[in-house]
Design a protein around this motif. Sequence first.
Motif, PDB file in Angstrom:
ATOM      1  N   ARG A   1      -6.424  -0.192 -21.900  1.00  0.00           N
ATOM      2  CA  ARG A   1      -7.627   0.306 -21.984  1.00  0.00           C
ATOM      3  C   ARG A   1      -8.834  -0.056 -21.102  1.00  0.00           C
ATOM      4  NH1 ARG A   1      -9.512  -1.598 -26.904  1.00  0.00           N
ATOM      5  NH2 ARG A   1     -11.320  -0.109 -26.930  1.00  0.00           N
ATOM      6  N   PHE A   2      -8.667  -1.259 -20.704  1.00  0.00           N
ATOM      7  CA  PHE A   2      -9.598  -1.692 -19.927  1.00  0.00           C
ATOM      8  C   PHE A   2      -9.249  -1.657 -18.366  1.00  0.00           C
ATOM      9  CE2 PHE A   2      -9.490  -3.875 -23.735  1.00  0.00           C
ATOM     10  CZ  PHE A   2     -11.078  -3.640 -24.367  1.00  0.00           C
ATOM     11  N   ILE A   3      -8.245  -0.871 -18.116  1.00  0.00           N
ATOM     12  CA  ILE A   3      -7.666  -0.668 -16.512  1.00  0.00           C
ATOM     13  C   ILE A   3      -8.227   0.726 -16.369  1.00  0.00           C
ATOM     14  CG2 ILE A   3      -5.775  -0.818 -14.895  1.00  0.00           C
ATOM     15  CD1 ILE A   3      -4.381  -2.732 -16.743  1.00  0.00           C
ATOM     16  N   PRO A   4      -9.132   0.874 -15.227  1.00  0.00           N
ATOM     17  CA  PRO A   4      -9.328   2.392 -15.210  1.00  0.00           C
ATOM     18  C   PRO A   4      -8.253   3.078 -14.341  1.00  0.00           C
ATOM     19  CG  PRO A   4     -11.012   0.783 -14.097  1.00  0.00           C
ATOM     20  CD  PRO A   4     -10.040   0.085 -14.641  1.00  0.00           C
ATOM     21  N   MET A   5      -7.371   2.507 -13.816  1.00  0.00           N
ATOM     22  CA  MET A   5      -6.165   3.452 -13.374  1.00  0.00           C
ATOM     23  C   MET A   5      -5.198   3.683 -14.512  1.00  0.00           C
ATOM     24  SD  MET A   5      -5.705   1.996  -9.411  1.00  0.00           S
ATOM     25  CE  MET A   5      -4.693   3.710  -9.014  1.00  0.00           C
ATOM     26  N   ARG A   6      -5.360   2.902 -15.959  1.00  0.00           N
ATOM     27  CA  ARG A   6      -4.714   3.297 -16.944  1.00  0.00           C
ATOM     28  C   ARG A   6      -3.169   3.002 -16.989  1.00  0.00           C
ATOM     29  NH1 ARG A   6      -9.129   2.759 -18.670  1.00  0.00           N
ATOM     30  NH2 ARG A   6     -10.401   4.205 -20.167  1.00  0.00           N
ATOM     31  N   ARG A   7      -2.811   2.028 -15.919  1.00  0.00           N
ATOM     32  CA  ARG A   7      -1.428   1.769 -15.874  1.00  0.00           C
ATOM     33  C   ARG A   7      -1.155   0.201 -15.259  1.00  0.00           C
ATOM     34  NH1 ARG A   7       0.525   1.270 -10.774  1.00  0.00           N
ATOM     35  NH2 ARG A   7      -0.408   2.524  -9.071  1.00  0.00           N
ATOM     36  N   PRO A   8      -0.108  -0.381 -15.577  1.00  0.00           N
ATOM     37  CA  PRO A   8       0.119  -1.768 -15.144  1.00  0.00           C
ATOM     38  C   PRO A   8       0.382  -1.557 -13.592  1.00  0.00           C
ATOM     39  CG  PRO A   8       2.092  -1.128 -16.143  1.00  0.00           C
ATOM     40  CD  PRO A   8       1.010   0.078 -16.447  1.00  0.00           C
ATOM     41  N   GLY A   9       0.386  -2.647 -12.944  1.00  0.00           N
ATOM     42  CA  GLY A   9       0.769  -2.642 -11.343  1.00  0.00           C
ATOM     43  C   GLY A   9       2.275  -2.621 -11.045  1.00  0.00           C
ATOM     44  N   GLU A  10       2.682  -2.570  -9.812  1.00  0.00           N
ATOM     45  CA  GLU A  10       4.195  -2.685  -9.479  1.00  0.00           C
ATOM     46  C   GLU A  10       4.200  -3.940  -8.602  1.00  0.00           C
ATOM     47  OE1 GLU A  10       6.576  -1.329 -11.057  1.00  0.00           O
ATOM     48  OE2 GLU A  10       5.704   0.232 -12.314  1.00  0.00           O
ATOM     49  N   VAL A  11       5.272  -4.493  -8.473  1.00  0.00           N
ATOM     50  CA  VAL A  11       5.257  -5.760  -7.720  1.00  0.00           C
ATOM     51  C   VAL A  11       5.069  -5.298  -6.190  1.00  0.00           C
ATOM     52  CG1 VAL A  11       6.551  -7.302  -9.230  1.00  0.00           C
ATOM     53  CG2 VAL A  11       7.905  -5.816  -7.733  1.00  0.00           C
ATOM     54  N   ASP A  12       5.694  -4.321  -5.805  1.00  0.00           N
ATOM     55  CA  ASP A  12       5.526  -3.630  -4.455  1.00  0.00           C
ATOM     56  C   ASP A  12       4.151  -3.646  -3.974  1.00  0.00           C
ATOM     57  OD1 ASP A  12       8.189  -3.972  -3.682  1.00  0.00           O
ATOM     58  OD2 ASP A  12       8.744  -1.880  -3.698  1.00  0.00           O
ATOM     59  N   GLU A  13       3.356  -3.076  -5.055  1.00  0.00           N
ATOM     60  CA  GLU A  13       1.888  -3.063  -4.691  1.00  0.00           C
ATOM     61  C   GLU A  13       1.205  -4.137  -4.263  1.00  0.00           C
ATOM     62  OE1 GLU A  13       0.795   0.810  -7.266  1.00  0.00           O
ATOM     63  OE2 GLU A  13       1.296  -0.968  -8.345  1.00  0.00           O
ATOM     64  N   VAL A  14       1.517  -5.250  -4.902  1.00  0.00           N
ATOM     65  CA  VAL A  14       1.268  -6.579  -4.498  1.00  0.00           C
ATOM     66  C   VAL A  14       1.711  -7.044  -3.070  1.00  0.00           C
ATOM     67  CG1 VAL A  14       0.955  -9.269  -5.088  1.00  0.00           C
ATOM     68  CG2 VAL A  14       0.748  -7.210  -6.943  1.00  0.00           C
ATOM     69  N   ALA A  15       2.884  -6.777  -2.882  1.00  0.00           N
ATOM     70  CA  ALA A  15       3.742  -7.187  -1.750  1.00  0.00           C
ATOM     71  C   ALA A  15       3.223  -6.605  -0.476  1.00  0.00           C
ATOM     72  CB  ALA A  15       5.198  -6.887  -1.795  1.00  0.00           C
ATOM     73  N   TYR A  16       2.659  -5.043  -0.744  1.00  0.00           N
ATOM     74  CA  TYR A  16       2.204  -4.409   0.435  1.00  0.00           C
ATOM     75  C   TYR A  16       0.880  -5.192   0.770  1.00  0.00           C
ATOM     76  CZ  TYR A  16       5.349  -0.651   0.766  1.00  0.00           C
ATOM     77  OH  TYR A  16       6.583   0.300   0.992  1.00  0.00           O
ATOM     78  N   THR A  17      -0.007  -5.621  -0.320  1.00  0.00           N
ATOM     79  CA  THR A  17      -1.205  -6.236   0.092  1.00  0.00           C
ATOM     80  C   THR A  17      -0.838  -7.447   1.071  1.00  0.00           C
ATOM     81  OG1 THR A  17      -2.177  -5.306  -1.932  1.00  0.00           O
ATOM     82  CG2 THR A  17      -3.385  -7.218  -0.809  1.00  0.00           C
ATOM     83  N   ILE A  18      -0.007  -8.363   0.421  1.00  0.00           N
ATOM     84  CA  ILE A  18       0.431  -9.422   1.198  1.00  0.00           C
ATOM     85  C   ILE A  18       0.957  -9.070   2.449  1.00  0.00           C
ATOM     86  CG2 ILE A  18       2.039 -11.430   1.117  1.00  0.00           C
ATOM     87  CD1 ILE A  18       1.992 -11.505  -1.829  1.00  0.00           C
ATOM     88  N   LEU A  19       1.759  -8.124   2.541  1.00  0.00           N
ATOM     89  CA  LEU A  19       2.287  -7.798   4.227  1.00  0.00           C
ATOM     90  C   LEU A  19       1.065  -7.617   5.069  1.00  0.00           C
ATOM     91  CD1 LEU A  19       4.291  -6.744   6.022  1.00  0.00           C
ATOM     92  CD2 LEU A  19       4.314  -4.537   4.938  1.00  0.00           C
ATOM     93  N   PHE A  20       0.259  -6.771   4.616  1.00  0.00           N
ATOM     94  CA  PHE A  20      -1.026  -6.465   5.458  1.00  0.00           C
ATOM     95  C   PHE A  20      -1.746  -7.649   5.768  1.00  0.00           C
ATOM     96  CE2 PHE A  20      -5.634  -5.707   5.146  1.00  0.00           C
ATOM     97  CZ  PHE A  20      -6.000  -5.215   6.250  1.00  0.00           C
ATOM     98  N   LEU A  21      -1.863  -8.703   4.701  1.00  0.00           N
ATOM     99  CA  LEU A  21      -2.744  -9.865   5.116  1.00  0.00           C
ATOM    100  C   LEU A  21      -2.079 -10.532   6.170  1.00  0.00           C
ATOM    101  CD1 LEU A  21      -4.174 -10.609   1.775  1.00  0.00           C
ATOM    102  CD2 LEU A  21      -5.393  -9.834   3.688  1.00  0.00           C
ATOM    103  N   ALA A  22      -0.541 -10.761   6.045  1.00  0.00           N
ATOM    104  CA  ALA A  22       0.206 -11.326   6.887  1.00  0.00           C
ATOM    105  C   ALA A  22       0.428 -10.953   8.354  1.00  0.00           C
ATOM    106  CB  ALA A  22       1.692 -11.557   6.202  1.00  0.00           C
ATOM    107  N   SER A  23       0.136  -9.325   8.442  1.00  0.00           N
ATOM    108  CA  SER A  23       0.396  -8.824   9.861  1.00  0.00           C
ATOM    109  C   SER A  23      -0.972  -8.915  10.445  1.00  0.00           C
ATOM    110  CB  SER A  23       0.628  -7.165   9.506  1.00  0.00           C
ATOM    111  OG  SER A  23      -0.730  -6.726   9.145  1.00  0.00           O
ATOM    112  N   ASP A  24      -0.767  -8.455  11.734  1.00  0.00           N
ATOM    113  CA  ASP A  24      -2.040  -8.728  12.617  1.00  0.00           C
ATOM    114  C   ASP A  24      -3.118  -7.466  12.403  1.00  0.00           C
ATOM    115  OD1 ASP A  24      -0.879 -10.598  14.159  1.00  0.00           O
ATOM    116  OD2 ASP A  24       0.242  -9.395  15.606  1.00  0.00           O
ATOM    117  N   GLU A  25      -2.741  -6.674  11.485  1.00  0.00           N
ATOM    118  CA  GLU A  25      -3.537  -5.603  11.081  1.00  0.00           C
ATOM    119  C   GLU A  25      -4.948  -6.010  10.409  1.00  0.00           C
ATOM    120  OE1 GLU A  25      -1.293  -2.949   8.674  1.00  0.00           O
ATOM    121  OE2 GLU A  25       0.175  -2.605  10.385  1.00  0.00           O
ATOM    122  N   SER A  26      -4.591  -7.241   9.931  1.00  0.00           N
ATOM    123  CA  SER A  26      -5.877  -7.970   8.966  1.00  0.00           C
ATOM    124  C   SER A  26      -6.655  -9.204   9.926  1.00  0.00           C
ATOM    125  CB  SER A  26      -5.235  -8.451   7.655  1.00  0.00           C
ATOM    126  OG  SER A  26      -4.377  -9.332   7.874  1.00  0.00           O
TER     127      SER A  26
END
Length: 203
Positions: A161-186
């Motif tokens: 009820r308190f999550i605007p996207m109305r669903r839980p996250g998935e582990v890959d969604e976190v992993a993609y964020t970590i990938l971005f931060l580990a890459s030269d793109e960030s």
Amino acid sequence: MRLANKVAIISGAASGMGAATARMFAREGANVVIADVLEHEGRQVADAIGTSARFEPLDVTQEEGWTAVVAATTRHFGKLDVLVNNAGISGSAEQDFYCTEAWHRIMAVNTTGVFFGLKHAIPAMIAKDNIRANSVHPGIMPPMRTSGRTADPAVRAERMRFIPMRRPGEVDEVAYTILFLASDESSYITGSEIHVDGGVLAI
């Protein structure tokens, strides 16, 4: 290959977000060290990835374990580029929030373990320029191995009820964020907190 020729240590990589991150890093060209107390599960993750991954036993609360993992990583892969301090335990299974033993146990893994990781990984990177440090803050994700109340379907439904996207996250969604931060793109991002929480922080 966003992480071509990079070497990463990922703590708590035998399951969940850590395992997802290890698999993603390997697909993007990195050599990865699966560091975890769960030896059987950790070796399974490393074996499934292949020759670009290896398992190293690690209790993040023990400083000598970090010394051994960093040494094994640089010995086997020749260097260290990325540390993902992923290992953590949930406090939601605790019945007594004022239990001193529980406090020490949770802080040992979630805080002291992170300090030890930084303490021993940074010297292995110090010959390199532009060491960056960022933190990732997941919202409601699939239950952890140590989850308690937050694994209860009724509790999870209430939290939706308190999550605007109305669903839980998935582990890959976190992993993609970590990938971005580990890459030269960030390359110009450091000292930042990245929230992967479906918009909870925004409301």
